[in-house]
Design an enzyme around this catalytic site. Sequence first.
Site, PDB file in Angstrom:
ATOM      1  N   ASP A  14      45.661  51.804  42.570  1.00 52.59           N
ATOM      2  CA  ASP A  14      45.607  49.607  42.161  1.00 52.59           C
ATOM      3  C   ASP A  14      45.458  48.820  42.803  1.00 52.59           C
ATOM      4  O   ASP A  14      47.259  49.395  43.313  1.00 52.59           O
ATOM      5  CB  ASP A  14      46.136  50.511  40.069  1.00 52.59           C
ATOM      6  CG  ASP A  14      46.289  49.014  39.749  1.00 52.59           C
ATOM      7  OD1 ASP A  14      45.920  48.301  40.711  1.00 52.59           O
ATOM      8  OD2 ASP A  14      47.288  48.810  39.240  1.00 52.59           O
ATOM      9  N   VAL A  37      39.221  44.332  38.394  1.00 45.72           N
ATOM     10  CA  VAL A  37      40.490  43.800  39.108  1.00 45.72           C
ATOM     11  C   VAL A  37      40.904  42.602  39.304  1.00 45.72           C
ATOM     12  O   VAL A  37      42.105  42.486  39.618  1.00 45.72           O
ATOM     13  CB  VAL A  37      39.860  44.584  41.188  1.00 45.72           C
ATOM     14  CG1 VAL A  37      38.640  43.649  41.272  1.00 45.72           C
ATOM     15  CG2 VAL A  37      40.651  44.706  41.686  1.00 45.72           C
ATOM     16  N   ASP A  38      39.757  41.477  39.366  1.00 46.31           N
ATOM     17  CA  ASP A  38      40.454  40.224  38.644  1.00 46.31           C
ATOM     18  C   ASP A  38      41.226  40.460  37.365  1.00 46.31           C
ATOM     19  O   ASP A  38      42.960  39.447  37.496  1.00 46.31           O
ATOM     20  CB  ASP A  38      38.977  39.188  38.625  1.00 46.31           C
ATOM     21  CG  ASP A  38      39.169  37.995  38.403  1.00 46.31           C
ATOM     22  OD1 ASP A  38      40.228  37.324  38.506  1.00 46.31           O
ATOM     23  OD2 ASP A  38      38.013  36.964  38.222  1.00 46.31           O
ATOM     24  N   GLY A 127      31.482  46.451  40.399  1.00 46.31           N
ATOM     25  CA  GLY A 127      31.512  46.731  39.097  1.00 46.31           C
ATOM     26  C   GLY A 127      30.935  46.242  38.548  1.00 46.31           C
ATOM     27  O   GLY A 127      29.816  46.394  38.349  1.00 46.31           O
TER      28      GLY A 127
HETATM   29  N1  AR6 Z   1      42.479  48.104  41.969  1.00 47.90           N
HETATM   30  C1  AR6 Z   1      41.580  48.469  42.975  1.00 47.90           C
HETATM   31  N2  AR6 Z   1      40.272  47.927  42.582  1.00 47.90           N
HETATM   32  C2  AR6 Z   1      39.503  48.041  41.205  1.00 47.90           C
HETATM   33  C3  AR6 Z   1      40.429  47.810  40.363  1.00 47.90           C
HETATM   34  C4  AR6 Z   1      41.995  47.861  40.141  1.00 47.90           C
HETATM   35  N3  AR6 Z   1      43.497  47.980  39.411  1.00 47.90           N
HETATM   36  N4  AR6 Z   1      40.237  47.712  39.265  1.00 47.90           N
HETATM   37  C5  AR6 Z   1      38.849  47.845  38.523  1.00 47.90           C
HETATM   38  N5  AR6 Z   1      38.899  48.199  40.609  1.00 47.90           N
HETATM   39  P1  AR6 Z   1      35.192  44.679  38.971  1.00 47.90           P
HETATM   40  P2  AR6 Z   1      32.723  42.501  41.156  1.00 47.90           P
HETATM   41  C6  AR6 Z   1      37.621  48.116  41.091  1.00 47.90           C
HETATM   42  O1  AR6 Z   1      34.087  44.804  38.281  1.00 47.90           O
HETATM   43  O2  AR6 Z   1      31.952  43.665  39.968  1.00 47.90           O
HETATM   44  C7  AR6 Z   1      35.685  40.291  37.032  1.00 47.90           C
HETATM   45  O3  AR6 Z   1      35.348  40.071  35.320  1.00 47.90           O
HETATM   46  C8  AR6 Z   1      35.646  48.782  40.377  1.00 47.90           C
HETATM   47  O4  AR6 Z   1      36.376  50.344  39.995  1.00 47.90           O
HETATM   48  O5  AR6 Z   1      36.318  43.813  38.990  1.00 47.90           O
HETATM   49  O6  AR6 Z   1      33.019  42.216  41.623  1.00 47.90           O
HETATM   50  C9  AR6 Z   1      35.552  39.463  38.083  1.00 47.90           C
HETATM   51  O7  AR6 Z   1      36.179  38.037  36.449  1.00 47.90           O
HETATM   52  C10 AR6 Z   1      34.986  47.983  41.051  1.00 47.90           C
HETATM   53  O8  AR6 Z   1      34.530  49.547  42.598  1.00 47.90           O
HETATM   54  O9  AR6 Z   1      34.478  43.300  40.576  1.00 47.90           O
HETATM   55  C11 AR6 Z   1      33.982  38.755  38.670  1.00 47.90           C
HETATM   56  O10 AR6 Z   1      33.826  37.566  36.846  1.00 47.90           O
HETATM   57  C12 AR6 Z   1      35.606  47.258  41.784  1.00 47.90           C
HETATM   58  O11 AR6 Z   1      36.964  47.372  41.467  1.00 47.90           O
HETATM   59  C13 AR6 Z   1      33.171  39.910  37.948  1.00 47.90           C
HETATM   60  O12 AR6 Z   1      34.191  41.403  37.139  1.00 47.90           O
HETATM   61  C14 AR6 Z   1      34.926  46.013  41.443  1.00 47.90           C
HETATM   62  O13 AR6 Z   1      34.793  45.534  40.296  1.00 47.90           O
HETATM   63  C15 AR6 Z   1      33.434  40.214  39.572  1.00 47.90           C
HETATM   64  O14 AR6 Z   1      32.374  41.562  39.207  1.00 47.90           O
END
Ligand code: AR6
Length: 176
Positions: A14, A37-38, A127
Amino acid sequence: MTDFSGKFKLVQGDITRVTVDAIVNAANNSLLGGGGVDGAIHRAGGRAILEECKKIRARQGGCPTGKAVITTAGRLPAQFVIHTVGPVWQGGTHGEDQLLASCYQQSIKLAELHQLSSIAFPNISTGVYGFPKARAVQIAIQAIRDHLPQCQYLQQVMFICHDHENYDLYQDLLNR
Ligand code: AR6
């Protein structure tokens, strides 16, 4: 955790728990938070992050895809959050590769500008935004390998993989 030649570290976990100068957030154009992650970063870091994001919005109207902005990290162990906006995958013919590379480059540039020595990246766009993971890993590592040699301050880059699939892909590519 795996250490690759001193500069790169690969961690499964995380990103909100990582102690580095800056963690990178996979944000959206609004900078107002979201899921994935956001959401985790805003939840763990507290309101101070959102307050700064709102000020940036007022100044420049959000963050364009492929660009990055920097804020406090609030209550997180990191000092700063660099918010970058990855591309939504649309089949690969809409400049997605270049925009994703730009996220990594712009984040590193911002870290250098603030004289930071360590940065941690999540797997941007892989993601909700649906970027194919194997392709994203190659772009991320290449973008950083291309730009790190020109950095004066940045000494360490961490890749924080939340899921096994990304972790294994990074491990394979970094080992080559
Ligand atoms: N720590 C590290 N990585 C993480 C965590 C964490 N706590 N949680 C999730 N991931 P995503 P995107 C990984 O969907 O595809 C949001 O709603 C996850 O496994 O977070 O760039 C924003 O506001 C994945 O591999 O981001 C945008 O609207 C990676 O983070 C949208 O999502 C990215 O997944 C951005 O989409």
